[in-house]
Scaffold this motif. Structure first.
Motif, short mmCIF file in Angstrom:
data_model
loop_
_atom_site.label_atom_id
_atom_site.label_comp_id
_atom_site.label_asym_id
_atom_site.label_seq_id
_atom_site.Cartn_x
_atom_site.Cartn_y
_atom_site.Cartn_z
N HIS A 145 -2.04 -24.74 11.05
CA HIS A 145 -0.97 -26.82 11.41
C HIS A 145 -2.56 -27.13 12.04
O HIS A 145 -3.67 -26.50 12.78
CB HIS A 145 -0.77 -26.28 11.95
N ARG A 146 -2.06 -28.67 12.42
CA ARG A 146 -3.28 -29.24 12.66
C ARG A 146 -3.43 -29.50 14.87
O ARG A 146 -4.05 -29.70 15.23
CB ARG A 146 -2.62 -30.46 13.84
N TYR A 147 -2.31 -28.83 15.43
CA TYR A 147 -2.05 -28.15 16.62
C TYR A 147 -3.00 -27.02 16.77
O TYR A 147 -4.13 -26.85 17.62
CB TYR A 147 -1.15 -28.14 16.47
N ALA A 148 -2.92 -25.92 16.11
CA ALA A 148 -3.68 -24.32 16.23
C ALA A 148 -5.28 -25.50 15.85
O ALA A 148 -6.12 -25.00 16.48
CB ALA A 148 -3.62 -24.24 15.02
N HIS A 149 -5.38 -26.13 15.16
CA HIS A 149 -7.33 -26.79 15.23
C HIS A 149 -7.19 -27.42 16.31
O HIS A 149 -8.89 -27.17 16.54
CB HIS A 149 -7.00 -27.67 13.73
N ALA A 150 -6.26 -28.22 16.56
CA ALA A 150 -6.53 -28.85 17.91
C ALA A 150 -7.13 -28.41 18.88
O ALA A 150 -7.88 -28.49 20.13
CB ALA A 150 -6.00 -30.00 18.60
N LEU A 151 -6.47 -26.94 19.23
CA LEU A 151 -6.85 -26.33 20.26
C LEU A 151 -8.11 -25.97 20.12
O LEU A 151 -9.23 -24.71 21.31
CB LEU A 151 -5.58 -25.02 20.64
N MET A 152 -8.16 -25.02 19.34
CA MET A 152 -10.05 -24.34 19.21
C MET A 152 -10.85 -25.69 19.32
O MET A 152 -12.21 -24.33 19.00
CB MET A 152 -10.22 -24.05 18.01
#
Length: 294
Positions: A145-152
């Motif tokens: 999901h986009r939040y998991a991507h943004a955190l990395m």
């Protein structure tokens, strides 16, 4: 999906507190306009609401819709790690990471799309974190999901990300270990090839290696990338006079293997949601193993 956070700064706005937790303005806009919600201590509020210390903010992020332009491939997918937030898979040699305009199917992005479609996940968007060249095999890392991507992308988690590769080169004269710190940029006469260069068009590139086996006049290298430049390993070793076996783009040939002998065998990262280190290993493929058999 829902994510909850406890505020630690008296008087801060919701949007400022969420930004400290990696929720970008773009993601916040998705929450606002695409059906998401923000609750403070169970009551709905907007992003400019002022918070008290210890307020609990819950963000409901809307599901990500299907990208109709990305065609799902119904092919097997070797899943190496998966949870609610991340997906780690094996990419075989000869398969591109992402779909191209001239080839709408056959890429890893199509294979992953097929997988998440079959699983009927709420989020149907493919988020690639790390990719590999078409003829490089090994581990690919994706967010679900986009939040998991943004955190990395945040420094804390991006800096925890480690990728290691096996590569095979001619062994003569090669040191047992070393570090290559040479800047890389695009060749002026090519849109594909890169080279070591020392001008404003180059970017810092650092690679370390250790020889883990010598056989048949070849050396098996265990390589750690400290930066992520395009073709970095291939360019660095070619520049030093040790092109990868099979890498005809950078001075190798196909006498012993039909593609560059390069395989991503190790991935580790600090998991943003569990605060645990995740380690993934993948064995070297048969075409590279055969080079080292007596």
């Amino acid at each position: 999906m829902e994510f909850a956070f406890t505020n630690t700064i008296e008087g801060t706005m919701v949007k400022s507190m969420l930004a400290r937790h990696g929720i970008s303005k773009r993601l916040l806009a998705k929450v606002k306009f695409d059906g998401g919600k923000i609750h403070v201590n169970g009551e709905e509020h907007n992003a400019i609401h002022r918070l008290h210390k210890d307020d609990v903010v819950t963000v409901t992020v809307p599901d990500e819709p299907d990208n109709e332009k990305l065609i799902p491939d119904d092919v097997p997918l070797n899943v190496l790690f998966e949870d609610d937030h991340y997906l780690v898979v094996e990419k075989p040699a000869g398969k591109p990471s992402i779909t191209g305009s001239l080839h709408p199917t056959g890429a890893m992005s199509n294979a992953v799309k097929g997988y998440i479609s079959r699983k009927n996940y709420a989020n149907q968007t493919v988020h690639i974190i790390t990719r590999l060249d078409r003829d490089t095999s090994g581990i690919m890392f994706l967010a679900k999901h986009r939040y998991a991507h943004a955190l990395m992308v945040q420094h804390k988690f991006r800096d925890s990300l480690e990728k290691r590769y096996f590569a095979i080169v001619k062994a003569e004269g090669l040191l047992d270990s070393g570090e290559i710190d040479l800047p890389i940029g695009r060749r002026d006469d090519s849109i594909i090839q890169r080279q070591v260069r020392f001008d404003e068009k180059a970017k810092t590139a650092r690679t370390s290696f250790a020889v883990c086996e010598r056989k048949n006049d070849l050396a098996l290298l265990d390589i750690t990338l400290h930066t992520g430049r395009t073709h970095q390993i291939r360019v660095h070793f070619s520049h030093l006079g040790y092109p990868l076996m099979g890498d005809d783009l950078y001075g190798g040939n196909h006498d012993l293997i039909s593609r560059q002998a390069l395989h991503c065998h190790h991935l580790q990262f600090l998991h943003p949601f569990t605060d645990e280190m995740v380690h993934v290993e993948l064995d070297m493929p048969e075409d590279m193993k055969k080079l080292l058999i007596e």
